[in-house]
Design a protein around this motif. Structure first.
Motif, short mmCIF file in Angstrom:
data_model
loop_
_atom_site.label_atom_id
_atom_site.label_comp_id
_atom_site.label_asym_id
_atom_site.label_seq_id
_atom_site.Cartn_x
_atom_site.Cartn_y
_atom_site.Cartn_z
N GLY A 1 0.82 -1.22 0.00
CA GLY A 1 0.00 0.00 0.00
C GLY A 1 0.85 1.26 0.00
O GLY A 1 0.55 2.23 -0.71
N LEU A 2 1.93 1.26 0.77
CA LEU A 2 2.82 2.42 0.81
C LEU A 2 3.55 2.61 -0.52
O LEU A 2 3.76 3.75 -0.96
CB LEU A 2 3.82 2.27 1.96
N ARG A 3 3.92 1.52 -1.16
CA ARG A 3 4.57 1.62 -2.46
C ARG A 3 3.62 2.21 -3.50
O ARG A 3 4.02 3.02 -4.33
CB ARG A 3 5.09 0.26 -2.91
N VAL A 4 2.38 1.80 -3.46
CA VAL A 4 1.38 2.35 -4.38
C VAL A 4 1.20 3.84 -4.12
O VAL A 4 1.16 4.66 -5.04
CB VAL A 4 0.04 1.59 -4.25
N GLU A 5 1.12 4.19 -2.85
CA GLU A 5 0.97 5.61 -2.48
C GLU A 5 2.18 6.42 -2.93
O GLU A 5 2.04 7.54 -3.43
CB GLU A 5 0.79 5.70 -0.96
N LEU A 6 3.38 5.86 -2.77
CA LEU A 6 4.60 6.54 -3.21
C LEU A 6 4.59 6.73 -4.72
O LEU A 6 4.94 7.81 -5.23
CB LEU A 6 5.83 5.75 -2.78
N ARG B 1 1.98 6.97 -6.67
CA ARG B 1 1.00 8.02 -6.98
C ARG B 1 1.58 9.41 -6.69
O ARG B 1 1.38 10.34 -7.45
CB ARG B 1 -0.27 7.81 -6.18
N ALA B 2 2.29 9.52 -5.57
CA ALA B 2 2.89 10.81 -5.22
C ALA B 2 3.93 11.23 -6.25
O ALA B 2 4.00 12.40 -6.63
CB ALA B 2 3.52 10.74 -3.83
N ARG B 3 4.72 10.27 -6.73
CA ARG B 3 5.71 10.58 -7.75
C ARG B 3 5.05 11.01 -9.06
O ARG B 3 5.51 11.93 -9.73
CB ARG B 3 6.62 9.38 -7.99
N ILE B 4 3.97 10.34 -9.41
CA ILE B 4 3.24 10.71 -10.63
C ILE B 4 2.71 12.13 -10.51
O ILE B 4 2.81 12.93 -11.44
CB ILE B 4 2.11 9.69 -10.91
N GLU B 5 2.15 12.45 -9.35
CA GLU B 5 1.63 13.80 -9.13
C GLU B 5 2.76 14.83 -9.17
O GLU B 5 2.59 15.94 -9.67
CB GLU B 5 0.88 13.88 -7.80
N GLN B 6 3.92 14.45 -8.64
CA GLN B 6 5.07 15.36 -8.67
C GLN B 6 5.47 15.64 -10.13
O GLN B 6 5.72 16.79 -10.49
CB GLN B 6 6.24 14.74 -7.91
N TRP B 7 5.53 14.61 -10.95
CA TRP B 7 5.88 14.80 -12.35
C TRP B 7 4.82 15.61 -13.09
O TRP B 7 5.14 16.45 -13.94
CB TRP B 7 6.11 13.45 -13.04
N ALA B 8 3.57 15.37 -12.76
CA ALA B 8 2.49 16.16 -13.37
C ALA B 8 2.63 17.63 -12.99
O ALA B 8 2.44 18.53 -13.83
CB ALA B 8 1.13 15.61 -12.95
N GLY B 9 2.99 17.90 -11.75
CA GLY B 9 3.20 19.27 -11.30
C GLY B 9 4.37 19.92 -12.03
O GLY B 9 4.32 21.09 -12.41
N ARG B 10 5.44 19.15 -12.22
CA ARG B 10 6.59 19.67 -12.97
C ARG B 10 6.20 20.00 -14.40
O ARG B 10 6.62 21.02 -14.96
CB ARG B 10 7.73 18.67 -12.96
#
Length: 128
Positions: free
Chosen positions: A37-42, A44-53
């Motif tokens: 679950g934490l890996r999935v959350e991580l 998702r967070a990385r994907i959101e970070q790239w989307a923000g960039r």
């Protein structure tokens, strides 16, 4: 009687150990599920970070483009003005053809150099 007591103690110890092992396995399974679950959350967070960039880069690109458009529009207007001024001078003053050509050439060359520099700065603003 001691043999019976030893059998009961051994059975009790085995049952207690089996329960401990089962509890430990359950805890391990729960922790492994939590890790997934934490890996999935991580992820998702990385994907959101790239989307923000990407959003930030798109904004920088559009702002740079707007600035470049403003600079180029000003430079183009300057070139047009210099050409019109040179034409007007050549026609209204009756200057010799050579003087008119020099006036047009120097003014327009200067304006085109300004335009070229504005385009380079605009490209640099958009790409950097």
């Amino acid at each position: 009687m001691t043999a019976e007591k030893d059998d009961r103690t051994t059975k009790g110890a085995t049952t207690g150990t089996t329960r401990d092992e089962a509890a430990t396995r359950e805890r391990i399974d729960a922790l492994q599920a939590e890790i997934v679950g934490l890996r999935v959350e991580l992820a998702r967070a990385r994907i959101e970070q790239w989307a923000g960039r990407l959003d930030d880069l798109e904004l920088q690109y559009h702002l740079g483009r707007m600035e470049a458009d403003e600079r180029l529009s000003a430079a183009l207007a300057d070139v047009r003005h210099r050409i019109a001024t040179a034409r007007a001078r050549a026609e209204s003053r009756g200057e010799a053809a050579e003087e008119a050509v020099e006036a047009v050439t120097s003014g327009v060359e200067h304006a085109f150099d300004d335009l070229r520099q504005a385009m380079v700065r605009a490209r640099d603003a958009v790409t950097h």
